[in-house]
Design a protein around this motif. Structure first.
Motif, PDB file in Angstrom:
ATOM      1  N   VAL A  85       0.834  -1.202   0.000  1.00  0.00           N
ATOM      2  CA  VAL A  85       0.000   0.000   0.000  1.00  0.00           C
ATOM      3  C   VAL A  85       0.869   1.252   0.000  1.00  0.00           C
ATOM      4  O   VAL A  85       0.628   2.198  -0.760  1.00  0.00           O
ATOM      5  N   CYS A  86       1.889   1.277   0.832  1.00  0.00           N
ATOM      6  CA  CYS A  86       2.737   2.467   0.928  1.00  0.00           C
ATOM      7  C   CYS A  86       3.503   2.737  -0.365  1.00  0.00           C
ATOM      8  O   CYS A  86       3.711   3.896  -0.742  1.00  0.00           O
ATOM      9  N   ASN A  87       3.913   1.686  -1.059  1.00  0.00           N
ATOM     10  CA  ASN A  87       4.791   1.852  -2.220  1.00  0.00           C
ATOM     11  C   ASN A  87       4.072   1.820  -3.561  1.00  0.00           C
ATOM     12  O   ASN A  87       4.603   2.344  -4.550  1.00  0.00           O
ATOM     13  N   LYS A  88       2.876   1.222  -3.622  1.00  0.00           N
ATOM     14  CA  LYS A  88       2.211   1.025  -4.913  1.00  0.00           C
ATOM     15  C   LYS A  88       0.863   1.719  -5.036  1.00  0.00           C
ATOM     16  O   LYS A  88       0.281   1.721  -6.118  1.00  0.00           O
ATOM     17  N   ILE A  89       0.357   2.290  -3.955  1.00  0.00           N
ATOM     18  CA  ILE A  89      -1.018   2.784  -3.991  1.00  0.00           C
ATOM     19  C   ILE A  89      -1.188   3.961  -4.935  1.00  0.00           C
ATOM     20  O   ILE A  89      -2.293   4.216  -5.437  1.00  0.00           O
ATOM     21  N   ALA A  90      -0.119   4.697  -5.224  1.00  0.00           N
ATOM     22  CA  ALA A  90      -0.220   5.824  -6.153  1.00  0.00           C
ATOM     23  C   ALA A  90      -0.629   5.360  -7.541  1.00  0.00           C
ATOM     24  O   ALA A  90      -1.273   6.109  -8.290  1.00  0.00           O
ATOM     25  N   GLU A  91      -0.290   4.127  -7.908  1.00  0.00           N
ATOM     26  CA  GLU A  91      -0.662   3.600  -9.219  1.00  0.00           C
ATOM     27  C   GLU A  91      -2.166   3.405  -9.347  1.00  0.00           C
ATOM     28  O   GLU A  91      -2.684   3.301 -10.460  1.00  0.00           O
ATOM     29  N   TYR A  92      -2.870   3.343  -8.225  1.00  0.00           N
ATOM     30  CA  TYR A  92      -4.321   3.140  -8.238  1.00  0.00           C
ATOM     31  C   TYR A  92      -5.085   4.412  -7.878  1.00  0.00           C
ATOM     32  O   TYR A  92      -6.300   4.370  -7.694  1.00  0.00           O
ATOM     33  N   GLY A  93      -4.379   5.523  -7.759  1.00  0.00           N
ATOM     34  CA  GLY A  93      -5.036   6.785  -7.450  1.00  0.00           C
ATOM     35  C   GLY A  93      -5.020   7.157  -5.987  1.00  0.00           C
ATOM     36  O   GLY A  93      -5.688   8.117  -5.585  1.00  0.00           O
ATOM     37  N   GLY A  94      -4.279   6.423  -5.165  1.00  0.00           N
ATOM     38  CA  GLY A  94      -4.187   6.742  -3.749  1.00  0.00           C
ATOM     39  C   GLY A  94      -3.063   7.716  -3.457  1.00  0.00           C
ATOM     40  O   GLY A  94      -2.144   7.895  -4.259  1.00  0.00           O
ATOM     41  N   ASP A  95      -3.142   8.347  -2.303  1.00  0.00           N
ATOM     42  CA  ASP A  95      -2.126   9.310  -1.882  1.00  0.00           C
ATOM     43  C   ASP A  95      -1.160   8.622  -0.921  1.00  0.00           C
ATOM     44  O   ASP A  95      -1.532   8.300   0.214  1.00  0.00           O
ATOM     45  N   PRO A  96       0.079   8.368  -1.325  1.00  0.00           N
ATOM     46  CA  PRO A  96       1.031   7.684  -0.431  1.00  0.00           C
ATOM     47  C   PRO A  96       1.406   8.510   0.792  1.00  0.00           C
ATOM     48  O   PRO A  96       1.990   7.973   1.737  1.00  0.00           O
ATOM     49  N   ASN A  97       1.080   9.800   0.789  1.00  0.00           N
ATOM     50  CA  ASN A  97       1.365  10.654   1.943  1.00  0.00           C
ATOM     51  C   ASN A  97       0.218  10.680   2.944  1.00  0.00           C
ATOM     52  O   ASN A  97       0.324  11.331   3.988  1.00  0.00           O
ATOM     53  N   ARG A  98      -0.870   9.989   2.628  1.00  0.00           N
ATOM     54  CA  ARG A  98      -2.018   9.926   3.539  1.00  0.00           C
ATOM     55  C   ARG A  98      -2.479   8.472   3.670  1.00  0.00           C
ATOM     56  O   ARG A  98      -3.550   8.095   3.214  1.00  0.00           O
TER      57      ARG A  98
END
Length: 533
Positions: free
Chosen positions: A320-333
């Motif tokens: 989640v921390c390293n790959k979630i940006a690929e799915y539209g998530g914010d790795p800083n939140r």
């Protein structure tokens, strides 16, 4: 191979008897198929331009076989093409069938060990579901006095008797002597080692209560299951590791206008029946508030023990921390959350990661600094205080210690105890803010578990608080209240913390429509009354 030499009239000479001989490359001699009289050849010439020369063949072309027409030749050619195409089609179908058989074989190979593990788990649980009385020596058997079979059954609350290494006739023969001698005698004592497993009446009642509880909530389960399997905003079974249970489900918000906050959720299940789909109701409702949810699956007992569960959860959090940006998530939140046993597993993973980052452990693939807040929902954090309590509730000491890898490992998997270690102050200082939710009527894990953990964290300098909900049971906060619809206090508290730094999201939350009711109120009230949790 000799060169092909053809006589060609030299255009520079007027005499037809004088010829110029030109060398012709046989590879550049295309024949004009539609002219039976002449053949056109492209001749290599010493001149700059290429010369087209018509040559009358010595013999006219005829079919290869006498009496065969062009039509029959074409028909034969088409027949050969159809035969080849048919063979290719059969070969393709055969390859496809083989591929399907291989795919089915792989599925069976994958399902076989899972089925074996589930069967072994079922048998093991059945073995621990009763009161175990084991008599190893004949002398010990003779020393036990039971004055009345009816009194025995009444006092122990027994529903049935299962025997191992003894026959039912032996027990009947022994019981027939109880009223006369007040002692076990006869054939029953002939066994050197006799093990009696007594399945308690209370377990039968709990299973009946569980069936009634599930029936009352069944309308809600149907709707949540339909959303889970058919919604386009649910990405199921995303692989995050190399173990069979290393999968997670991702619940995507409807709006895609920017990076979304993410909740990495570890489901509960008494460390035995946890599954990622248990978080589908929470995932659906949080995604409606523009919050992405990743429900992490992990190995259960006996497929794995506590260290395996923590390892799997840590891998899922790392994904989640390293790959979630690929799915539209914010790795800083990124927020970490766990419910019941999942809350305990997530807390252990968080503390273990902090110890690694403080230089006390191995390499890391994610950081506790990436976690904005940890949410614990109805979790237990001090196993020393829970062993006896779980034993009295039916999760017997022997099987619980097997899950936790022995009594010597209880400290390792008790976050409340670990954070009090003075040698781990640096690791404790890295922990994010911690919020613990719990119901005061929780009989599965007492609310004091969250209250005590929050107080311990505060004493060592960690920002922590416990929020208790009066009269709520172990499942009220997680199932009944969300299915009731309308406003849910725990849910609103959770969303308000996640959106605390986002004014636009807070404005949307204020005008958000009330959630839809999934189960009628009278069924929820009945579920609350019969809940075995």
């Amino acid at each position: 191979m000799p060169s092909h030499i053809l006589p060609v009239t030299n255009p520079n000479l007027h005499s037809s008897k004088q010829h110029s001989y030109l060398r012709i490359d046989p590879t550049t001699m295309p024949l004009k198929q539609n002219d039976p009289i002449t053949s056109t050849r492209l001749v290599s010439s010493p001149f700059e331009d290429e010369t087209i020369i018509s040559v009358r063949p010595l013999l006219s072309r005829t079919p290869s076989f006498a009496g065969t027409t062009t039509t029959s030749s074409s028909a034969s050619y088409q027949q050969r093409r159809r035969r080849v195409a048919s063979e290719n089609s059969l070969s393709s179908l055969s390859d496809e069938a083989i591929g399907q058989r291989q795919s089915l074989a792989r599925e069976v190979d994958h399902a076989a060990p899972e089925t074996f593990l589930l069967t072994r788990l079922s048998l093991k649980l059945l073995g621990y579901m009763g009161i175990l009385v084991q008599y190893e020596k004949l002398e010990l058997l003779r020393s036990i006095r039971i004055y009345s079979m009816d009194e025995w059954i009444r006092n122990e609350g027994l529903f049935s008797i299962l025997l191992c290494n003894c026959s039912w006739a032996a027990l009947v023969a022994s019981v027939s002597n109880v009223e006369n001698s007040g002692d076990f005698e006869g054939q029953f004592f002939m066994a050197e080692s006799c093990e009696i497993r007594l399945v308690g009446y209370r377990w039968i009642m709990r299973f009946l209560a569980l069936g009634c509880y599930s029936l009352m909530l069944f309308p809600g389960f149907i709707q949540v299951g339909y959303y889970y399997f058919f919604s386009g905003r649910v990405l199921r079974s995303i692989v995050y590791g190399d173990q069979p249970r290393n999968r997670l489900d991702l619940y995507l918000p409807k709006n895609t206008d920017g990076p979304k906050p993410v909740v990495a959720f570890v489901t509960g299940g008494a460390w035995i029946i946890g599954y990622k789909a248990w978080g589908s109701l929470l995932g659906q409702q949080l995604s409606e508030r523009d919050i992405m949810v990743a429900c992490i699956d992990y190995r259960n007992y006996p497929q794995g023990t506590m260290s395996n569960m923590v390892e799997d959860a840590s891998k899922g959090i790392s994904f989640v921390c390293n790959k979630i940006a690929e799915y539209g998530g914010d790795p800083n939140r990124v927020y970490l959350m766990g419910q019941s046993a999942g809350g305990h597993i997530a807390a252990c993973a968080l503390v273990e990661q902090a110890i690694k980052e403080a230089g006390e452990g191995g390499s890391t693939t994610w950081s506790v600094l990436q976690i904005k807040t940890y949410f614990g929902l109805s979790g237990g954090y001090n196993l020393f205080n829970l062993v006896d309590y779980f034993h009295s509730r039916g999760l017997y000491r022997s099987i619980f210690l097997s899950i936790m890898e022995g009594e010597e490992s209880l400290r390792r998997f008790s976050p409340e105890v670990i954070v009090q270690d003075p040698n781990l102050k640096k690791a404790v200082s890295l922990l994010p803010p911690i919020v613990l939710f719990h119901g005061t009527a929780d009989y599965s894990i007492p609310a004091d578990s969250s209250k005590s953990f929050a107080e311990t964290l505060q004493s060592v300098g960690v920002r922590a608080e416990s929020i208790l909900y009066e009269g709520k049971t172990h499942t009220d906060l997680f199932l009944q209240d969300p299915m009731r619809g309308g406003n849910d206090r725990m849910f609103e508290d959770l969303v308000s913390i996640i959106h605390s730094d986002d004014r636009e999201a807070q404005a949307k939350d204020e005008v958000a429509p009330p959630r839809r009711r999934l189960v009628p109120e009278f069924m929820l009230q009945l579920a609350h009354r019969v809940s075995p949790f």
